[in-house]
Design a protein around this motif. Structure first.
Motif, PDB file in Angstrom:
ATOM      1  N   LEU A 141      58.122 -36.968  -0.534  1.00 54.67           N
ATOM      2  CA  LEU A 141      56.895 -36.230  -1.379  1.00 54.67           C
ATOM      3  C   LEU A 141      56.341 -34.918  -0.654  1.00 54.67           C
ATOM      4  CD1 LEU A 141      54.711 -35.710  -3.717  1.00 54.67           C
ATOM      5  CD2 LEU A 141      53.292 -36.862  -2.141  1.00 54.67           C
ATOM      6  N   VAL A 142      57.015 -34.138  -1.588  1.00 52.93           N
ATOM      7  CA  VAL A 142      57.957 -32.417  -1.049  1.00 52.93           C
ATOM      8  C   VAL A 142      56.903 -31.547  -1.293  1.00 52.93           C
ATOM      9  CG1 VAL A 142      59.897 -32.945  -0.982  1.00 52.93           C
ATOM     10  CG2 VAL A 142      59.303 -31.873  -2.618  1.00 52.93           C
ATOM     11  N   ASP A 143      55.418 -31.507  -1.740  1.00 52.12           N
ATOM     12  CA  ASP A 143      55.170 -30.579  -2.591  1.00 52.12           C
ATOM     13  C   ASP A 143      53.551 -30.532  -2.074  1.00 52.12           C
ATOM     14  OD1 ASP A 143      53.795 -32.790  -3.854  1.00 52.12           O
ATOM     15  OD2 ASP A 143      52.979 -31.307  -4.984  1.00 52.12           O
ATOM     16  N   THR A 144      52.966 -30.927  -0.655  1.00 49.53           N
ATOM     17  CA  THR A 144      51.469 -30.631   0.026  1.00 49.53           C
ATOM     18  C   THR A 144      51.776 -29.840  -0.228  1.00 49.53           C
ATOM     19  OG1 THR A 144      52.061 -33.102   0.653  1.00 49.53           O
ATOM     20  CG2 THR A 144      50.448 -31.297   1.621  1.00 49.53           C
ATOM     21  N   TYR A 145      52.877 -28.669   0.757  1.00 55.62           N
ATOM     22  CA  TYR A 145      52.112 -27.206   1.235  1.00 55.62           C
ATOM     23  C   TYR A 145      52.720 -25.831   0.562  1.00 55.62           C
ATOM     24  CZ  TYR A 145      49.853 -30.037   5.133  1.00 55.62           C
ATOM     25  OH  TYR A 145      49.802 -31.052   5.899  1.00 55.62           O
ATOM     26  N   ASP A 146      54.247 -26.473   0.281  1.00 56.80           N
ATOM     27  CA  ASP A 146      54.807 -24.932  -0.942  1.00 56.80           C
ATOM     28  C   ASP A 146      56.751 -26.209  -1.007  1.00 56.80           C
ATOM     29  OD1 ASP A 146      56.907 -23.649  -0.554  1.00 56.80           O
ATOM     30  OD2 ASP A 146      54.918 -22.161  -0.961  1.00 56.80           O
ATOM     31  N   THR A 147      56.747 -27.137  -1.659  1.00 62.81           N
ATOM     32  CA  THR A 147      57.438 -27.157  -2.089  1.00 62.81           C
ATOM     33  C   THR A 147      59.026 -26.812  -1.572  1.00 62.81           C
ATOM     34  OG1 THR A 147      56.637 -27.975  -4.053  1.00 62.81           O
ATOM     35  CG2 THR A 147      59.386 -28.367  -4.570  1.00 62.81           C
ATOM     36  N   LEU A 148      60.248 -25.727  -1.992  1.00 64.49           N
ATOM     37  CA  LEU A 148      60.700 -24.945  -1.770  1.00 64.49           C
ATOM     38  C   LEU A 148      60.734 -24.507  -0.400  1.00 64.49           C
ATOM     39  CD1 LEU A 148      61.490 -23.590  -5.260  1.00 64.49           C
ATOM     40  CD2 LEU A 148      62.039 -25.697  -3.885  1.00 64.49           C
ATOM     41  N   LEU A 149      60.164 -23.834   0.284  1.00 62.92           N
ATOM     42  CA  LEU A 149      59.590 -22.804   1.550  1.00 62.92           C
ATOM     43  C   LEU A 149      59.894 -24.337   2.490  1.00 62.92           C
ATOM     44  CD1 LEU A 149      57.340 -19.917   1.058  1.00 62.92           C
ATOM     45  CD2 LEU A 149      59.986 -19.892   0.837  1.00 62.92           C
TER      46      LEU A 149
ATOM     47  N   SER B  29      53.213 -31.233  -8.627  1.00 58.15           N
ATOM     48  CA  SER B  29      52.186 -30.274  -8.626  1.00 58.15           C
ATOM     49  C   SER B  29      53.604 -29.047  -8.919  1.00 58.15           C
ATOM     50  CB  SER B  29      51.140 -30.427  -7.562  1.00 58.15           C
ATOM     51  OG  SER B  29      51.731 -29.435  -6.871  1.00 58.15           O
ATOM     52  N   GLY B  30      52.662 -27.897 -10.138  1.00 57.15           N
ATOM     53  CA  GLY B  30      53.718 -26.692  -9.691  1.00 57.15           C
ATOM     54  C   GLY B  30      54.468 -26.927 -11.613  1.00 57.15           C
ATOM     55  N   ASP B  31      55.172 -25.787 -10.873  1.00 54.57           N
ATOM     56  CA  ASP B  31      56.517 -25.968 -12.578  1.00 54.57           C
ATOM     57  C   ASP B  31      57.273 -26.666 -12.252  1.00 54.57           C
ATOM     58  OD1 ASP B  31      58.009 -24.648 -14.171  1.00 54.57           O
ATOM     59  OD2 ASP B  31      57.990 -22.803 -13.784  1.00 54.57           O
ATOM     60  N   LEU B  32      57.392 -27.804 -12.900  1.00 54.61           N
ATOM     61  CA  LEU B  32      58.256 -28.849 -12.558  1.00 54.61           C
ATOM     62  C   LEU B  32      60.036 -28.228 -12.938  1.00 54.61           C
ATOM     63  CD1 LEU B  32      56.239 -32.133 -13.148  1.00 54.61           C
ATOM     64  CD2 LEU B  32      56.672 -30.918 -11.028  1.00 54.61           C
TER      65      LEU B  32
ATOM     66  N   ALA C   8      59.433 -36.803 -10.351  1.00 53.03           N
ATOM     67  CA  ALA C   8      57.889 -35.833 -10.353  1.00 53.03           C
ATOM     68  C   ALA C   8      57.202 -36.738 -11.319  1.00 53.03           C
ATOM     69  CB  ALA C   8      59.126 -34.851 -11.856  1.00 53.03           C
ATOM     70  N   SER C   9      55.947 -35.991 -10.923  1.00 52.22           N
ATOM     71  CA  SER C   9      54.554 -36.987 -11.243  1.00 52.22           C
ATOM     72  C   SER C   9      53.601 -35.800 -11.781  1.00 52.22           C
ATOM     73  CB  SER C   9      54.632 -38.523 -10.006  1.00 52.22           C
ATOM     74  OG  SER C   9      53.941 -36.936  -8.684  1.00 52.22           O
ATOM     75  N   GLY C  10      52.552 -36.124 -12.025  1.00 56.82           N
ATOM     76  CA  GLY C  10      51.729 -35.212 -11.790  1.00 56.82           C
ATOM     77  C   GLY C  10      51.113 -34.915 -13.413  1.00 56.82           C
ATOM     78  N   ASP C  11      50.016 -35.586 -14.837  1.00 50.58           N
ATOM     79  CA  ASP C  11      49.596 -35.141 -15.826  1.00 50.58           C
ATOM     80  C   ASP C  11      50.844 -35.630 -16.535  1.00 50.58           C
ATOM     81  OD1 ASP C  11      47.147 -35.625 -14.841  1.00 50.58           O
ATOM     82  OD2 ASP C  11      47.174 -33.632 -14.611  1.00 50.58           O
ATOM     83  N   LEU C  12      51.266 -36.161 -16.997  1.00 51.18           N
ATOM     84  CA  LEU C  12      52.665 -35.890 -17.688  1.00 51.18           C
ATOM     85  C   LEU C  12      52.402 -37.324 -18.682  1.00 51.18           C
ATOM     86  CD1 LEU C  12      55.963 -37.254 -15.006  1.00 51.18           C
ATOM     87  CD2 LEU C  12      54.963 -34.766 -15.700  1.00 51.18           C
ATOM     88  N   ASP C  13      53.190 -36.762 -19.721  1.00 54.11           N
ATOM     89  CA  ASP C  13      53.237 -37.672 -21.190  1.00 54.11           C
ATOM     90  C   ASP C  13      54.403 -37.475 -22.033  1.00 54.11           C
ATOM     91  OD1 ASP C  13      53.038 -35.303 -22.733  1.00 54.11           O
ATOM     92  OD2 ASP C  13      50.924 -35.483 -23.316  1.00 54.11           O
ATOM     93  N   GLU C  14      54.238 -37.988 -22.711  1.00 58.86           N
ATOM     94  CA  GLU C  14      55.590 -37.496 -24.178  1.00 58.86           C
ATOM     95  C   GLU C  14      55.553 -36.523 -24.183  1.00 58.86           C
ATOM     96  OE1 GLU C  14      52.555 -39.593 -26.632  1.00 58.86           O
ATOM     97  OE2 GLU C  14      52.878 -38.990 -24.290  1.00 58.86           O
TER      98      GLU C  14
END
Length: 476
Positions: A225-233, A260-263, A286-292
């Motif tokens: 899980l890579v978005d705990t602090y800063d996904t890309l940095l 989270s963030g701009d998926l 990807a996860s986080g409040d997704l739907d169709e």
């Protein structure tokens, strides 16, 4: 299976007392379970029949149930004595789980002594309304994922334990590949999935240390899980470093998850970083409040996402929290003769179709696509060798179609006769049947309305009963 005899609304029992007092509690009756039209429903995936069948098999009133009902001081000793020996003896016809169904056609029909048919109403609606709703939501989400695996992640947001457990089962029928729900996995032999939460990362001094610790425990099943602090940095670079070490040690890292963030943006940038590191095989989840709708949007943005974890909006069917299923009397029987019944309403959509019925699906022989569904009176001759006439239309279908009887025996004389299918078998059946409908019936926006037609005989009966009721009540 738990004994759900008291999983009912009180009026089912008070009506039962009334039927008993009038001596009509054993008069045979038939009820249809169906759902009404809704602007958000283009099609539904039937589910909940297995839970309904187990309920009917185990239905009884034990000593504690009788004592509780006695304490309400609503029921006579004679009626309570009758309940002590109660069991379901009726006949049930139902569509298979995973069947594609539409408004106003029977999903399930109960024919039984009146009290038996009445007392099961609430529980049957509870099971089938809920599971059909979730299976349908899952189907729409899976369709928008366009072949990518969808994981059901909703247990913690479900409206109670049963909703989470049976919702997970329904989600698999609707097409999900797996669930995070371990109890449902054990109970129904479902594939389970999941790795870590943000708390795992936060329990270590640093993100890289957290990733390394997890990789040591699961070197060949490592999803970070890579978005705990800063996904890309930090998240993706730290994951890459751990993955490269795993590969050097002979292991195969699996993937990263972004929650989270701009998926769309994050997944595309993460894909570039992984590919530059030579980790083309590492997948992005990807996860986080997704739907169709969000999945469709992300697909349109060319997001580099390989699998989807969908929770809250799936397990709660957030946009449509109720299917709107109902259970309506369609006939009673006197000396074996059917007396059709109809509920008339000022709201046309709430006027029911009378009599015991058969439901058929009509397919084009050449293309294999479903053309329409067809409701006829039980006993009406409907076969592929004769033309099918549709009420209100001069058109007849003949010679180039095949038909399928949708309602199949589930119980006969109180005994189950329909085989038990695994959840995976139902999922595959759903996938096969959904493929037999044209895309315009399945699209999210302004879908084409799939028709459920009445036979001329059934339509004429309905018109006749409406006229009789209006005349008797002075409403003409």
């Amino acid at each position: 299976m738990r004994n759900f005899s008291l999983l009912t609304d009180l009026y089912e029992l008070t009506m039962g007392q009334g039927y008993f007092d009038k001596g009509i509690h054993e008069r045979e009756a038939a009820f249809d379970l169906f759902f009404r039209p809704n602007e958000l429903i283009s099609y539904s995936v039937a589910a909940g029949m297995e839970e309904a069948a187990q309920y009917l098999e185990n239905l009884r009133f034990d000593k504690e149930d009788i004592a509780y009902l006695s304490s309400l001081r609503l029921f006579s000793e004679g009626f309570l004595k009758y309940l002590k020996n109660f069991k379901f003896t009726g006949t049930v016809k139902a569509v298979r789980e995973g069947e594609i169904v539409f408004p106003n056609e029977p999903i399930l029909t109960v024919r039984a002594p009146l009290f038996e048919a009445q007392i099961v109403e609430t529980a049957l609606l509870n099971f089938i309304n809920h599971e059909t709703l979730i299976a349908t939501k899952a189907s729409k989400i899976v369709r928008e994922a366009k072949g990518d695996p969808v994981m059901e992640f909703g247990l913690r947001r479900a409206q109670g334990a049963d909703a989470g457990v049976y919702g997970a089962r329904a989600a698999i029928i609707g097409g999900c590949a797996s669930t995070s729900n371990v109890y449902a996995g054990k109970l129904f032999s479902l594939s389970v999935s999941g790795t870590m939460a943000h708390s795992w990362v936060m329990n270590f001094a640093g993100e890289k240390e957290a990733f390394e610790a997890y990789a040591q425990t699961y070197p060949d099943d490592c999803v970070l899980l890579v978005d705990t602090y800063d996904t890309l940095l930090s998240g993706v670079p730290n994951a890459i470093e751990v993955f490269l070490r795993l590969r050097e040690e002979g292991h195969s890292p699996k993937g990263i998850r972004i929650d989270s963030g701009d998926l769309a943006y994050l997944s595309k940038e993460a894909r570039k970083m992984l590919d530059r590191a030579g980790l083309q095989e590492v997948k992005i989840c990807a996860s986080g409040d997704l739907d169709e709708y969000t999945i469709r949007s992300l697909k349109e943005q060319n997001a580099k996402i390989d699998s989807w974890g969908v929770g809250t909006k799936l397990i709660t069917s957030a946009q449509l929290p109720s299917l709107g299923g109902v259970y309506k009397l369609c006939a009673v029987f006197e000396n074996g003769e059917e007396i059709p019944k109809l509920k008339l309403s000022n709201t046309e959509a709430k006027t029911t179709d009378p009599a015991c019925k058969e439901a058929y699906r009509i397919y084009d022989k050449e293309t294999g696509y479903a053309l329409f569904d067809y409701l006829a009176r039980a006993g009406e001759k409907v076969d592929e060798k004769a033309a099918i006439a549709i009420s209100g239309s001069k058109k007849k279908y003949e010679g180039n179609f095949r038909l399928k009887r949708l309602l199949q025996p589930l119980f006969v004389g109180g005994k189950r006769v329909k085989p038990r299918y695994t959840v995976d078998e139902n999922r595959k059946y759903c996938e096969e049947e959904l493929a037999r409908f044209r895309e315009e019936y399945k699209r999210l926006d302004m879908p084409h309305i799939y028709k459920v037609n009445l036979s001329p005989a059934l339509s004429a009966l309905k018109k006749e009963l409406i006229e009789e009721i209006e005349e008797e009540n002075g409403s003409v």
